[in-house]
Design an enzyme around this catalytic site. Structure first.
Site, PDB file in Angstrom:
ATOM      1  N   HIS A 133      -1.796  -6.865   0.125  1.00  0.00           N
ATOM      2  CA  HIS A 133      -1.474  -6.635   1.546  1.00  0.00           C
ATOM      3  C   HIS A 133      -2.571  -7.229   2.454  1.00  0.00           C
ATOM      4  CE1 HIS A 133       0.903  -3.722   4.336  1.00  0.00           C
ATOM      5  NE2 HIS A 133       0.486  -4.771   5.012  1.00  0.00           N
ATOM      6  N   GLU A 154       2.792   1.209  -2.268  1.00  0.00           N
ATOM      7  CA  GLU A 154       1.381   0.774  -2.234  1.00  0.00           C
ATOM      8  C   GLU A 154       0.429   1.946  -2.307  1.00  0.00           C
ATOM      9  OE1 GLU A 154       0.476  -1.850   1.044  1.00  0.00           O
ATOM     10  OE2 GLU A 154       2.253  -3.022   0.639  1.00  0.00           O
ATOM     11  N   ARG A 213       7.627  -5.806   4.410  1.00  0.00           N
ATOM     12  CA  ARG A 213       7.326  -4.480   3.884  1.00  0.00           C
ATOM     13  C   ARG A 213       7.849  -4.376   2.456  1.00  0.00           C
ATOM     14  NH1 ARG A 213       3.615  -4.100   6.802  1.00  0.00           N
ATOM     15  NH2 ARG A 213       3.343  -2.644   8.512  1.00  0.00           N
TER      16      ARG A 213
HETATM   17  C1  DGY Z   1       0.616  -4.692   9.843  1.00  0.00           C
HETATM   18  O1  DGY Z   1      -0.056  -5.020  10.799  1.00  0.00           O
HETATM   19  O2  DGY Z   1       1.619  -3.967   9.949  1.00  0.00           O
HETATM   20  C2  DGY Z   1       0.159  -5.188   8.515  1.00  0.00           C
HETATM   21  O3  DGY Z   1       1.072  -4.931   7.530  1.00  0.00           O
HETATM   22  C3  DGY Z   1      -1.198  -4.623   8.163  1.00  0.00           C
HETATM   23  O4  DGY Z   1      -2.136  -5.401   8.770  1.00  0.00           O
END
Ligand code: DGY
Length: 324
Positions: free
Chosen positions: A283, A265, A236
């Site tokens: 991402h 983001e 993250r």
């Molecule tokens: C998740 O699954 O949490 C990713 O960051 C997005 O696909």
């Protein structure tokens, strides 16, 4: 007929199947809905299929008195106000496991690309600069035989560490607590945070965002890393202080960075955008066709079970069952 809103389009047929039983609307554009569009479409729904970028807060929940399930098509679910959803008796589900290996693949793609300067090398050729071979051209870092430090040895961290065996690497890791099962699978060694910083050639962040991990990597931490080291983040964004990373890269405190996630983001720090030794992707950790199909399949199954009065498998707020 119960209403369901799906905030984005997915490959595969599973959303179509859902339409045979429910009144399903899918956001038609290639972007995600704006906040206003989301609120408008969510009104009166019994089910929502969301992404990590859709904020499901008190306002959304209050707008949907009939809401039974928020099925988040992602492993993370920090976009959903879990305590409030639970208070209102709403089931919240995620899509774990299916994206583990795909996200680990991307972590390695970033490691390789930064270490061997692949994007720069491609630009070099395309721009017509490859006029003669030279022994000092685009020198990078070795991956094989180096030390991989994994920050967060959960499912994705373990998958990243497993791949290191093929490259004859030493694996060290830092986690909330020791993960002995993953240690025996990966050969990883549990170390304290300082050791992870000092001894890793590559640090790969796969941890979730928590109060403990937020802002964990800043200028002081980068200073403790090797000047030849590379940091990769597929966890993250807010785990890294982006502006401080840009500064550390500029000053040569570390050698390179590969980031798939960002602090705020879809915005990216303006200094980071200027750093030639940072590789930035939008991402796309779980973005393979096969995996996205599996994620939406799982999200759809959760909705079908919940609306049919059953308990979906990947419930992230099981305490909601006590109140229902
Ligand atoms: C998740 O699954 O949490 C990713 O960051 C997005 O696909």
């Amino acid at each position: 007929m119960k209403k369901i809103f799906v905030t984005s389009q997915y490959p595969g047929e599973s959303v179509k199947h859902l339409s045979q039983k429910y009144d399903v609307s899918v956001y038609p554009k290639a972007t995600l809905p704006t906040r206003e569009e989301f609120l408008e479409n969510a009104k009166g729904c019994s089910g929502l299929i969301t992404t990590v970028a859709d904020v499901v807060d008190k306002k959304v929940i209050d707008l949907c008195p009939e809401l039974q399930i928020v099925s988040n098509s992602a492993v993370g679910y920090e976009n959903v106000d879990i305590p409030y959803a639970t208070k209102k008796g709403i089931l919240v589900t995620n899509t774990p496991n299916v994206l583990t290996e795909t996200t680990a693949d991307l972590a390695w793609a970033l490691m390789f690309s930064v270490a061997r300067r692949i994007v720069q090398a491609d630009g070099y050729v395309r721009e017509g600069n490859f006029t003669c071979w030279h022994p000092s051209l685009l020198l990078g870092m070795n991956i094989h035989g180096s030390t991989l430090g994994v920050y967060g040895l959960g499912r994705i961290g373990t998958a990243v560490a497993n791949r290191a065996q093929g490259f004859n690497m030493r694996v060290i890791y830092q986690n909330r607590s020791r993960n002995e099962k993953a240690e025996s699978e990966t050969g990883g060694q549990y170390v304290d945070f300082e050791t992870l910083l000092k001894e890793s050639d590559f640090i790969v962040i796969t941890a979730p965002l928590t109060d403990d991990t937020r802002g964990k990597f800043g200028y002081e931490e980068f200073r403790k890393m090797k000047p030849t080291s590379i940091i990769v983040n597929v966890g993250r964004g807010p785990i890294i202080k982006e502006r401080e990373l840009a500064e550390a890269l500029k000053e040569g405190e570390i050698w390179g960075a590969g980031l798939d996630v960002f602090e705020d983001e879809p915005k990216v720090d303006s200094e980071l955008l200027l750093a030639p030794n940072a590789l930035l992707t939008p991402h796309i950790g779980s973005a393979s066709i096969e995996t996205r199909e599996k994620m939406i399949d799982m999200a759809v199954t959760s909705v079908e079970l919940a609306l049919g009065g059953e308990v979906p498998k990947h419930l992230v707020n099981p305490e909601v069952l006590d109140s229902n």
